[in-house]
Design a protein around this motif. Sequence first.
Motif, short mmCIF file in Angstrom:
data_model
loop_
_atom_site.label_atom_id
_atom_site.label_comp_id
_atom_site.label_asym_id
_atom_site.label_seq_id
_atom_site.Cartn_x
_atom_site.Cartn_y
_atom_site.Cartn_z
N THR A 1 32.56 30.91 40.38
CA THR A 1 32.27 29.49 40.23
C THR A 1 32.43 29.14 38.76
N VAL A 2 33.33 28.21 38.48
CA VAL A 2 33.69 27.89 37.11
C VAL A 2 33.90 26.38 36.96
N PHE A 3 33.99 25.95 35.70
CA PHE A 3 34.39 24.57 35.42
C PHE A 3 35.92 24.53 35.30
N LEU A 4 36.57 23.77 36.17
CA LEU A 4 38.00 23.53 36.05
C LEU A 4 38.23 22.25 35.26
N LYS A 5 39.23 22.26 34.41
CA LYS A 5 39.58 21.08 33.63
C LYS A 5 40.48 20.17 34.45
N LEU A 6 40.04 18.94 34.64
CA LEU A 6 40.80 17.96 35.42
C LEU A 6 41.91 17.36 34.57
N LEU A 7 43.15 17.45 35.06
CA LEU A 7 44.29 16.90 34.35
C LEU A 7 44.75 15.57 34.93
N TYR B 1 35.67 17.97 33.26
CA TYR B 1 35.54 19.26 33.93
C TYR B 1 34.72 19.09 35.21
N GLU B 2 35.14 19.81 36.26
CA GLU B 2 34.42 19.79 37.53
C GLU B 2 34.18 21.21 38.00
N ARG B 3 33.04 21.43 38.64
CA ARG B 3 32.66 22.75 39.11
C ARG B 3 33.26 23.05 40.48
N PHE B 4 33.86 24.23 40.60
CA PHE B 4 34.39 24.69 41.88
C PHE B 4 34.21 26.19 41.99
N THR B 5 34.14 26.67 43.22
CA THR B 5 34.21 28.10 43.49
C THR B 5 35.63 28.39 43.94
N VAL B 6 36.37 29.14 43.15
CA VAL B 6 37.80 29.35 43.40
C VAL B 6 38.16 30.83 43.26
N ARG B 7 39.31 31.16 43.79
CA ARG B 7 39.87 32.50 43.61
C ARG B 7 40.70 32.49 42.33
N ILE B 8 40.47 33.47 41.46
CA ILE B 8 41.10 33.51 40.13
C ILE B 8 41.93 34.79 40.01
N SER B 9 43.23 34.64 39.88
CA SER B 9 44.10 35.81 39.76
C SER B 9 43.83 36.54 38.45
N GLN B 10 44.00 37.86 38.49
CA GLN B 10 43.71 38.70 37.33
C GLN B 10 44.95 39.34 36.73
N GLN B 11 46.11 39.06 37.30
CA GLN B 11 47.34 39.66 36.78
C GLN B 11 47.78 38.95 35.51
N THR B 12 48.07 39.70 34.47
CA THR B 12 48.46 39.12 33.20
C THR B 12 49.90 38.58 33.26
N VAL B 13 50.18 37.62 32.39
CA VAL B 13 51.56 37.15 32.22
C VAL B 13 52.05 37.50 30.82
N ASP B 14 51.34 38.42 30.17
CA ASP B 14 51.77 38.95 28.88
C ASP B 14 52.84 40.00 29.13
N VAL B 15 54.04 39.79 28.59
CA VAL B 15 55.16 40.69 28.84
C VAL B 15 54.83 42.12 28.42
N THR B 16 54.07 42.26 27.35
CA THR B 16 53.78 43.60 26.85
C THR B 16 52.80 44.35 27.75
N ARG B 17 52.14 43.61 28.66
CA ARG B 17 51.16 44.26 29.54
C ARG B 17 51.44 44.00 31.00
N ALA B 18 52.67 43.55 31.31
CA ALA B 18 53.01 43.18 32.68
C ALA B 18 52.93 44.38 33.61
N SER B 19 52.58 44.09 34.87
CA SER B 19 52.42 45.13 35.88
C SER B 19 53.78 45.62 36.37
N THR B 20 53.78 46.78 37.01
CA THR B 20 55.00 47.28 37.67
C THR B 20 54.92 47.05 39.17
N GLU B 21 53.88 46.32 39.60
CA GLU B 21 53.68 46.05 41.02
C GLU B 21 53.99 44.59 41.30
N ALA B 22 55.04 44.36 42.08
CA ALA B 22 55.46 42.99 42.38
C ALA B 22 54.40 42.24 43.18
#
Length: 417
Positions: A113-119, A83-104
């Motif tokens: 600032t979070v720990f990102l998992k390095l793949l 894991y490495e620390r970064f300050t990043v922009r994190i999207s908040q839109q769900t990908v759960d079909v039952t809660r999906a937005s109506t806004e494209a």
Amino acid sequence: MKNYFKLPCLAVFAIPFTLKAQTNFKPGYIINLKGDTLKGFVDYREWERNPASVNFRTTVNSATEKYTVENSQGFALTGYEYYERFTVRISQQTVDVTRASTEAMDSASVVNTVFLKLLTRGDKISLYSYSDEIKTRFYIKEKSGVPQELVYKLFFNESGSLQTVNRYRVQLQYLVQKNNIDDAGLSQQILKAEYNEHDLLSIAKKINGDKGHSFTPKSNGGKQFFVGTGVNYSTFKFTGSSALFPGMTENSILPQISAGLDLFFNNNTRVVYFRAEVSLSGNSFSYPPTPIATGSSTPATATLKINQYTFSVTPQFIYNFYSQDNFKIFIGGGARFNISKYNNSNFVITYGTSSSSTQNYPEFRSMGVSIPLKAGVTINNKLEFNAGYTFPLSIVKAPYLSSLAICGLGVNFLFGK
């Protein structure tokens, strides 16, 4: 004799209420704010979400220190996760079909600032992941720059149809072109790629060519086989207003043999796993002469002998609520599917000096499903001591009701890494 079996069962099942939270320290390191690498041991958990903090020890038995994004640049469990620390922009839109937005064009996001998992990391790009209570996201970082989220969205259009925005494919294709990679097969792979670790990791490796390095273990899964033996203490009684031998309970103590397979969802932590077990057991109950009413003026007594042999298949889930490398304490449960055979079961009514015998009376069930619970300890990943309780099951067909409960003690010998 009864307490010799029930007391160990009760003691084992009471253990979870007397222990502190488990720890699972593995070799690893912390990168402090100065960029120095502190080698030691990191408490490894089955993180469904990226951790906000980790516990660290310089030695296995030293004091525990807590590291977060505020006092470290990253951490690793050597050979497992990085894991490495970064300050990043994190999207908040769900990908759960039952809660999906109506806004494209829903662009809700936060900067954190979070720990990102390095793949994987290479000379061109690095691939990371970040999971929280909303969803899992993937990030691409070029050699110079900050990680950028690969964009994937779900939304419902005006007609109510589910639509997807697969911008991550465009982002990956751009990186292919930017790095002058002439590979038609890679371009086709990107067009078909799903938004998951397997597909994106494969593409990132090909973009990096031979100069990439993966930071994920080949497989988190694992397995082990076991064979075991033990002894069951069973109690049987007839119940209901029309019970045979009312108010009387008979006991049986007989051995059991078993074998099976454990499948670990994460072989590195072994916190939760699936167990498939087969077993062969028996019970023998004998009711002594008991006065019964027959409508005759001659006094009558009845005796009953039951010999039961049972083959069982038990799928179950096991949870190690306390876990160290060489010592674990677990609890588990599932369903036990039973196939039983009754040999030489005999019901006898005696009138004075004469008697009549009826084989296989009352009529017994040959199949049934019971609910078992099990708890115990595992030592050195080689030896398991367990205690179990199987909730009462009726083994007699109508019109009689019955109750068969089992308390068992056993030992399993484990074979596997």
